[in-house]
Each structure stands twice: as C-alpha cells, then as structure tokens.
Write a protein that holds these residues in place. Structure first.
Motif, PDB file in Angstrom:
ATOM      1  N   SER A 289      16.049   0.079  -2.925  1.00  0.00           N
ATOM      2  CA  SER A 289      16.024  -1.521  -2.428  1.00  0.00           C
ATOM      3  C   SER A 289      15.665  -1.835  -1.041  1.00  0.00           C
ATOM      4  N   SER A 290      14.916  -1.905  -0.932  1.00  0.00           N
ATOM      5  CA  SER A 290      14.868  -3.097   0.678  1.00  0.00           C
ATOM      6  C   SER A 290      15.096  -3.988   0.693  1.00  0.00           C
ATOM      7  N   GLY A 291      16.245  -5.092  -0.281  1.00  0.00           N
ATOM      8  CA  GLY A 291      16.292  -5.797  -0.060  1.00  0.00           C
ATOM      9  C   GLY A 291      18.079  -5.005   0.384  1.00  0.00           C
ATOM     10  N   GLY A 326       4.498  -0.400   0.027  1.00  0.00           N
ATOM     11  CA  GLY A 326       4.234   1.114  -1.586  1.00  0.00           C
ATOM     12  C   GLY A 326       4.841   1.171  -2.706  1.00  0.00           C
ATOM     13  N   THR A 327       5.179  -0.517  -3.203  1.00  0.00           N
ATOM     14  CA  THR A 327       4.848  -0.765  -4.420  1.00  0.00           C
ATOM     15  C   THR A 327       3.672  -0.862  -4.930  1.00  0.00           C
ATOM     16  N   ALA A 328       2.872  -1.710  -4.642  1.00  0.00           N
ATOM     17  CA  ALA A 328       1.347  -1.917  -5.000  1.00  0.00           C
ATOM     18  C   ALA A 328       0.690  -0.482  -5.240  1.00  0.00           C
ATOM     19  N   ALA A 371      12.058  -2.113 -10.266  1.00  0.00           N
ATOM     20  CA  ALA A 371      11.316  -3.599 -10.471  1.00  0.00           C
ATOM     21  C   ALA A 371      10.406  -3.800 -10.576  1.00  0.00           C
ATOM     22  N   GLY A 372       9.641  -2.584  -9.268  1.00  0.00           N
ATOM     23  CA  GLY A 372       8.290  -2.273  -9.181  1.00  0.00           C
ATOM     24  C   GLY A 372       7.529  -2.153 -10.484  1.00  0.00           C
ATOM     25  N   ILE A 373       8.108  -1.622 -11.858  1.00  0.00           N
ATOM     26  CA  ILE A 373       7.531  -0.754 -12.905  1.00  0.00           C
ATOM     27  C   ILE A 373       7.537  -1.261 -13.993  1.00  0.00           C
ATOM     28  N   LEU A 400      10.089   8.173  -7.522  1.00  0.00           N
ATOM     29  CA  LEU A 400       8.946   7.310  -7.195  1.00  0.00           C
ATOM     30  C   LEU A 400       9.006   6.019  -6.025  1.00  0.00           C
ATOM     31  N   ASP A 401      10.721   6.197  -6.671  1.00  0.00           N
ATOM     32  CA  ASP A 401      10.947   4.417  -6.301  1.00  0.00           C
ATOM     33  C   ASP A 401      11.911   4.650  -5.200  1.00  0.00           C
ATOM     34  N   MET A 402      12.046   5.655  -5.475  1.00  0.00           N
ATOM     35  CA  MET A 402      13.520   6.085  -3.451  1.00  0.00           C
ATOM     36  C   MET A 402      11.701   6.205  -2.338  1.00  0.00           C
ATOM     37  N   LEU A 403      10.920   6.756  -3.274  1.00  0.00           N
ATOM     38  CA  LEU A 403      10.006   7.420  -1.955  1.00  0.00           C
ATOM     39  C   LEU A 403       9.098   6.283  -1.315  1.00  0.00           C
ATOM     40  N   ARG A 404       8.785   4.907  -2.847  1.00  0.00           N
ATOM     41  CA  ARG A 404       7.701   3.903  -2.442  1.00  0.00           C
ATOM     42  C   ARG A 404       9.015   2.329  -1.747  1.00  0.00           C
ATOM     43  N   THR A 405       9.893   2.916  -2.382  1.00  0.00           N
ATOM     44  CA  THR A 405      10.999   1.830  -0.984  1.00  0.00           C
ATOM     45  C   THR A 405      10.727   1.975   0.369  1.00  0.00           C
ATOM     46  N   VAL A 407       8.557   3.598   1.768  1.00  0.00           N
ATOM     47  CA  VAL A 407       6.982   2.729   2.752  1.00  0.00           C
ATOM     48  C   VAL A 407       7.227   1.365   2.741  1.00  0.00           C
ATOM     49  N   ASN A 408       8.247   0.842   1.704  1.00  0.00           N
ATOM     50  CA  ASN A 408       8.053  -0.721   2.002  1.00  0.00           C
ATOM     51  C   ASN A 408       8.786  -0.896   2.644  1.00  0.00           C
ATOM     52  N   VAL A 409       9.786  -0.283   2.961  1.00  0.00           N
ATOM     53  CA  VAL A 409      10.336  -0.396   4.228  1.00  0.00           C
ATOM     54  C   VAL A 409       9.996  -0.339   5.836  1.00  0.00           C
TER      55      VAL A 409
HETATM   56  N1  ASP Z   1      13.259  -0.792  -5.005  1.00  0.00           N
HETATM   57  C1  ASP Z   1      11.951  -1.029  -4.732  1.00  0.00           C
HETATM   58  C2  ASP Z   1      11.934  -2.393  -3.600  1.00  0.00           C
HETATM   59  O1  ASP Z   1      12.651  -2.003  -3.168  1.00  0.00           O
HETATM   60  C3  ASP Z   1      10.838  -2.543  -5.479  1.00  0.00           C
HETATM   61  C4  ASP Z   1      10.218  -1.360  -6.438  1.00  0.00           C
HETATM   62  O2  ASP Z   1      10.902  -1.371  -7.512  1.00  0.00           O
HETATM   63  O3  ASP Z   1       9.171  -0.754  -6.500  1.00  0.00           O
HETATM   64  O4  ASP Z   1      11.697  -2.275  -1.892  1.00  0.00           O
END
Ligand code: ASP
Length: 445
Positions: A289-291, A326-328, A371-373, A400-405, A407-409
């Motif tokens: 969760s980037s939040g 990451g999500t995109a 949320a990304g899915i 995969l969510d762990m990795l994309r998050t 990258v988001n951060v």
């Molecule tokens: N978990 C991601 C985030 O908090 C969002 C996602 O599901 O891609 O950045």
C-alpha cells in the motif's frame, strides 16, 4: 552501529523470517494459529501507519504551502509535478507494452489451464467487475468533483480521500499566505510543532516495522497458500512466464527510468537515492500500500534525501494518490497477457488505447492492496477483452502487487527529488546513523 542494527537490515531480516515462517506454517497446517496470533500484529502496524497519514499530510502541507510566500510558485510546482508524474507513468506503460509484445507470455498458456483458472476464480471476478463498473459509470468530470470535499471532517475520516485532504490543506495554506505575517505566524508555528509531533509518531511506529513486516509476510504466504503450499508452486510454474515479464518490466522501469532521472537531472548520487529510500521501499513491498507507506516516504525524503518540506509535503501526497508507475506498467502487461491467452489479437490502435487508459486507470487507482487489478478491468473493457480474463492472473496478483507498490513508491520519491532540485529545494542528503528512528525516554535525552 552494527549493520544488523540498521533499520533497513532489521526490516529485511523481518521479511526473510516472515516468509520462512509463512512457508513453515502453511506446510505444518498452522494457518489458524497464524491468523489468530501472528496476522493481527501486521494489521496493528498498518493501522498505525494509516493513522499518521492524514495528520501528517495536513500539518506538513499547510506549513509547506504557507511558507511558499507566493502562490505563483505553487501553481508552477503543481503543473510541473503533474506533468512529470504523467510522463513517467506513460514511460512505464510503454515499457510494459514493449516487453509483453516481445515475450508474448500469453501464447504459452495451454487452453485447459485457461479454462481451469477461469472457473476457479469466477466469483471473485464478478465482484471485482461490479466495482470496476461503478468506477466506469461515473461522468467524465466525476474525478474532479471527488477531489473537492463537502465536509472536512468526513474527508479526513477516510484515508481513501487523501486527495480531498490535500485540497483542503492547499486551500488553508493559500489563505494563510494572504494573512498578515503577525497573525499567520502563530498558526504556522503551531502547525509546525504538530508536524514534528507527528514525525515522532512515525519514528516510534518504525520501531515496530521489522515485527510488522514479519507478520504481514507470514500472513500473505498463509493466505495465498491455503492449506497447500504446492498450490503456490503450481500457480507460479503455470504463470511464471507472465510473472517474469511483469517483474522484468518493473525492474527495467525502476532500474533504468528512475536512475536516468536522478543521475542526469539531479545532482544526487544514485546510491544515496536508493539507500535513502530503501526503508520506504521495503515497507511498500510488505504492506502493498503506497498510502500506508506515505509517512515513511515523506520522512525519508525530508530527513535523508534533503528534500525541503515545502516540496515533499506537496509532491508526495499527490504522488501517492495519482502516480502509480508500477501499477500502470503491470496493467499494460496483464491486459496484453489476457488478450494473448484468450486468443484476441490487439491492433496498434488497441495498444495506444492501453497506453492512454492504463495511465488514467493508474491515476484512479486507490493506494491500497489489490486496487490495481480492479482498475485493470477498465483497461480490458477499453480494448474489448472479456473481464473474466482476470481470473487467469488473480492467483499471483498478491505477489505482483508487492512489487508494483514498491515501484510506485520509488517513482514518487524520484519525482520529488527531481522537482526539489528544479525548485532549488534540494539540500544535502544525510545517510548517517543519526537518521535511524530515535526513541527518547524523556525530553532531556
Ligand atoms: N497496491 C498498490 C499501491 O498501493 C496499488 C495497486 O494495487 O496496484 O500502490
């Protein structure tokens, strides 16, 4: 200070132990014990992080804006920030698209497996599809309407409304700029103190990070594996190629795009950037969760990377809600993978549609796990691929969510450093031991 006493190493040790314990628990049938006695600590840890987010954004952003002294600077910084965020996200989607077209992972999925996976996840797909439908049925200006709260208390009562909190803080800050200094200084000082208090709470929470991370990872493994660890192995071997393409694309973006930005457009050393941001990355990986990671990202950017509060308090909260590279990137790979696996050929126009919708869908993605899915369904709809296709990838999505998050951060932090440099607000980076979270027992220490 010994290496294992450093925060990021403690978090890594927590992660490794959590993973190992999770595998052991799933093998030995300790699921219930884990859910009852281990998982709650992870929930408490995430709750503490979420608890800090609204007060932190509010206090630091009001102080940040109020100290800008002129509103033109704010609008210039805002415009630049949004432009860079959208640009990096478009680059991330393009990397994902190129990789998925190059490797074609969907072509290697046997059709019996496609049918089996679709059947086993149908219920979850239906639930997610109805959420995506709700998001899609809204009018074109709804996202802008959603940014403006009608009630401040209601806005700050839900972490999902972070953008509304950002708007309120900016409004307050702008109003403060317009007041006489003799009046505004008192409130600004008070908020500054409140901000420091909140930062101390972040520090205290970070003491718990290694334990929180242990519990979160143990819980993830146990919930994904159920009572059969071989399930994870089966899924990964079936979807391994797809996972590889997602991970490879994410690594390319994190390992090339961000370093290019930092190296060529800022004076910061790459090693400084990655060392400074490492605890936030580890937390993003563990919490998905980037939040929830936002307070730590803000603290690291300010205390360790030398970004002035004026910039970080504005650019980071905005980034955690709208900037999800990451999500995109993952959405582009996933959409094409599903199309390939279900035998749908995508035209060049479809690929352009993916770039456009994935950038927008990632902006609309809430910064929480999974949320990304949901927003992926909007991308699928736009290119005419049946949404039931997400059943194919649901099983591995948590990982995969762990990795994309992460990258988001990392993307949020990289853009923050860039904007800070451009605005002349990037000071000396501080990576010394003194920046480890401090816990004082009394005021005099
Ligand atoms: N978990 C991601 C985030 O908090 C969002 C996602 O599901 O891609 O950045």
């Amino acid at each position: 200070m010994k290496w294992y006493q450093k925060l990021h190493w403690k978090i890594i040790i927590g992660m490794v132990l959590g993973l190992s314990y999770g595998i052991l628990a799933a093998t030995m049938g300790w699921q219930q014990f884990t859910l009852d006695w281990i998982s709650p600590w992870g929930v408490i840890f995430i709750n503490l992080l979420k608890l800090i987010a609204v007060p932190l954004v509010l206090t630091s952003l009001i102080v940040g804006v109020a100290s800008l002294s002129d509103i033109k600077k704010l609008s210039r910084m805002g415009g630049k920030t949004i432009a860079v965020y959208l640009f990096t996200t478009a680059v991330a989607v393009s990397i994902g698209l190129i990789m998925v077209n190059l490797f074609q992972p969907g072509k290697s999925i046997p059709s019996e497996l496609t049918n089996k996976l679709k059947a086993s996840y149908q219920e979850t797909v239906d639930a997610k599809a109805s959420n995506a439908k709700k998001a899609q049925d809204r009018g074109p200006l709804q996202p802008i309407i959603d940014m403006v709260p009608e009630n401040f208390i209601a806005a700050s009562a839900n972490n999902r409304n972070m953008l509304q909190v950002v708007i309120v803080a900016i409004l307050f800050g702008i109003a403060l700029i317009q007041l006489d200094n003799s009046k505004s200084d008192q409130l600004v000082n008070l908020l500054d103190i409140a901000n420091e208090v909140v930062l101390r709470v972040v520090d205290m929470t970070m003491f718990l990070a290694p334990y929180g991370v242990f519990s979160l990872l143990a819980n993830t493994i146990v919930s994904v594996a159920g009572d059969d660890v071989s399930q994870i192995v089966d899924l990964i071997s079936a979807l391994g190629f797809y996972c590889f393409v997602v991970v490879f694309s994410l690594l390319l973006h994190a390992g090339v795009t961000f370093p290019v930005m930092i190296k060529f457009f800022t004076p910061m050393k790459l090693s400084t950037f990655f060392k400074g941001i490492a605890p936030a990355q580890l937390l993003a990986f563990s919490t998905s969760s980037s939040g929830a990671t936002l307070p730590v990202t803000m603290e690291r950017c300010e205390k360790n990377l030398g970004v002035e509060e004026e910039v970080s308090s504005f650019v980071l909260p905005l980034g955690s809600t709208i900037n999800m590279d990451g999500t995109a990137c993952y959405q582009a790979v996933a959409a094409c993978f599903i199309a390939q696996a279900t035998g749908i050929d995508l035209t060049f126009g479809d690929q352009l549609t993916i770039i456009f919708t994935a950038v927008l869908a990632s902006v609309g993605t809430v910064a929480i796990p999974g949320a990304g899915i949901i927003m992926l369904l909007i991308v699928l709809e736009a290119i005419g691929v049946p949404s039931a296709g997400i059943a194919l990838i649901l099983g591995v999505d948590r990982i995969l969510d762990m990795l994309r998050t992460t990258v988001n951060v990392t993307g949020d932090a990289a853009v923050t450093v860039l904007i800070a440099h451009q605005e002349g607000q990037l000071g000396e980076a501080q990576l010394s031991d003194a920046d480890e979270p401090q816990f004082r027992m009394s005021r005099d220490e």
